[in-house]
Scaffold this motif. Structure first.
Motif, PDB file in Angstrom:
ATOM      1  N   LEU A  60       0.856  -1.178   0.000  1.00 51.82           N
ATOM      2  CA  LEU A  60       0.000   0.000   0.000  1.00 51.82           C
ATOM      3  C   LEU A  60       0.895   1.231   0.000  1.00 51.82           C
ATOM      4  O   LEU A  60       1.823   1.323   0.801  1.00 51.82           O
ATOM      5  N   VAL A  61       0.616   2.168  -0.890  1.00 56.98           N
ATOM      6  CA  VAL A  61       1.387   3.401  -0.964  1.00 56.98           C
ATOM      7  C   VAL A  61       0.430   4.589  -0.871  1.00 56.98           C
ATOM      8  O   VAL A  61      -0.762   4.456  -1.107  1.00 56.98           O
ATOM      9  N   GLY A  62       0.993   5.742  -0.526  1.00 60.66           N
ATOM     10  CA  GLY A  62       0.195   6.949  -0.440  1.00 60.66           C
ATOM     11  C   GLY A  62       0.999   8.145  -0.887  1.00 60.66           C
ATOM     12  O   GLY A  62       2.198   8.036  -1.165  1.00 60.66           O
ATOM     13  N   ASP A  63       0.323   9.291  -0.956  1.00 55.66           N
ATOM     14  CA  ASP A  63       1.029  10.510  -1.337  1.00 55.66           C
ATOM     15  C   ASP A  63       1.943  10.949  -0.188  1.00 55.66           C
ATOM     16  O   ASP A  63       2.026  10.287   0.853  1.00 55.66           O
ATOM     17  N   ASP A  64       2.642  12.065  -0.373  1.00 53.58           N
ATOM     18  CA  ASP A  64       3.594  12.523   0.635  1.00 53.58           C
ATOM     19  C   ASP A  64       2.932  12.755   1.997  1.00 53.58           C
ATOM     20  O   ASP A  64       3.503  12.421   3.035  1.00 53.58           O
ATOM     21  N   SER A  65       1.729  13.295   1.998  1.00 50.27           N
ATOM     22  CA  SER A  65       1.037  13.557   3.257  1.00 50.27           C
ATOM     23  C   SER A  65       0.690  12.260   3.973  1.00 50.27           C
ATOM     24  O   SER A  65       0.963  12.093   5.166  1.00 50.27           O
ATOM     25  N   LEU A  66       0.104  11.319   3.261  1.00 52.86           N
ATOM     26  CA  LEU A  66      -0.262  10.041   3.860  1.00 52.86           C
ATOM     27  C   LEU A  66       0.983   9.280   4.316  1.00 52.86           C
ATOM     28  O   LEU A  66       0.966   8.599   5.339  1.00 52.86           O
ATOM     29  N   SER A  67       2.061   9.428   3.587  1.00 54.51           N
ATOM     30  CA  SER A  67       3.291   8.717   3.925  1.00 54.51           C
ATOM     31  C   SER A  67       3.926   9.203   5.221  1.00 54.51           C
ATOM     32  O   SER A  67       4.842   8.563   5.732  1.00 54.51           O
ATOM     33  N   GLN A  68       3.460  10.312   5.759  1.00 55.42           N
ATOM     34  CA  GLN A  68       3.976  10.823   7.031  1.00 55.42           C
ATOM     35  C   GLN A  68       3.125  10.385   8.219  1.00 55.42           C
ATOM     36  O   GLN A  68       3.505  10.617   9.362  1.00 55.42           O
ATOM     37  N   ARG A  69       1.996   9.768   7.958  1.00 59.55           N
ATOM     38  CA  ARG A  69       1.088   9.395   9.041  1.00 59.55           C
ATOM     39  C   ARG A  69       1.474   8.046   9.651  1.00 59.55           C
ATOM     40  O   ARG A  69       1.821   7.118   8.931  1.00 59.55           O
ATOM     41  N   PRO A  70       1.390   7.925  10.962  1.00 62.07           N
ATOM     42  CA  PRO A  70       1.710   6.646  11.597  1.00 62.07           C
ATOM     43  C   PRO A  70       0.641   5.597  11.290  1.00 62.07           C
ATOM     44  O   PRO A  70      -0.545   5.917  11.200  1.00 62.07           O
ATOM     45  N   MET A  71       1.074   4.382  11.117  1.00 63.91           N
ATOM     46  CA  MET A  71       0.160   3.282  10.844  1.00 63.91           C
ATOM     47  C   MET A  71       0.297   2.162  11.873  1.00 63.91           C
ATOM     48  O   MET A  71      -0.259   1.092  11.717  1.00 63.91           O
ATOM     49  N   ASP A  72       1.030   2.429  12.949  1.00 63.95           N
ATOM     50  CA  ASP A  72       1.230   1.374  13.935  1.00 63.95           C
ATOM     51  C   ASP A  72      -0.067   0.956  14.615  1.00 63.95           C
ATOM     52  O   ASP A  72      -0.212  -0.190  15.012  1.00 63.95           O
ATOM     53  N   ARG A  73      -1.041   1.845  14.724  1.00 65.53           N
ATOM     54  CA  ARG A  73      -2.303   1.468  15.373  1.00 65.53           C
ATOM     55  C   ARG A  73      -3.085   0.461  14.537  1.00 65.53           C
ATOM     56  O   ARG A  73      -4.003  -0.179  15.024  1.00 65.53           O
TER      57      ARG A  73
END
Length: 116
Positions: free
Chosen positions: A74-87
């Motif tokens: 799964l990939v995202g734009d620059d903004s999404l790529s900065q969001r944590p996904m550990d939850r």
């Protein structure tokens, strides 16, 4: 059959993702969408799934993909790529999925292989 589906970018990203995994999407003249799928029709996407700026798509698809025995990215734009996904990644790992990503908080560009 889906009536009244939003034409927003987040919904479009999720719709493109399920189509990339084998769901047939038919658009009817009245604006309705018909999705033809089922587990036996689904397959690993041939390329990374682009979630754009949709964190909801990223989180929902990570959970969905964890149920399959294939590797997905799964990939995202620059903004999404900065969001944590550990939850999302941590509970999936506890359920047996192999989830990896960039950094210690498992940011997007996560590869997920479902539990066998």
């Amino acid at each position: 059959m889906i009536h009244g589906l939003s034409d927003g970018a987040d919904v479009a990203a999720t719709l493109a993702a399920v189509a990339a995994m084998g769901v047939k999407v038919e658009r009817r003249g009245d604006g309705a969408l018909v999705l033809i799928g089922g587990r036996s029709r689904l397959h690993a996407p041939s390329a990374p799934i682009d979630c754009g700026n949709s964190g909801t798509s990223m989180r929902l698809l990570a959970g969905f993909l964890a149920g399959f025995d294939w590797t997905s990215e799964l990939v995202g734009d620059d903004s999404l790529s900065q969001r944590p996904m550990d939850r999302v990644a941590t509970p999936l790992a506890l359920m047996g999925a192999t989830v990896s990503g960039r950094g210690d908080r498992c940011c997007p560009r996560c590869a997920s292989k479902g539990a066998a």
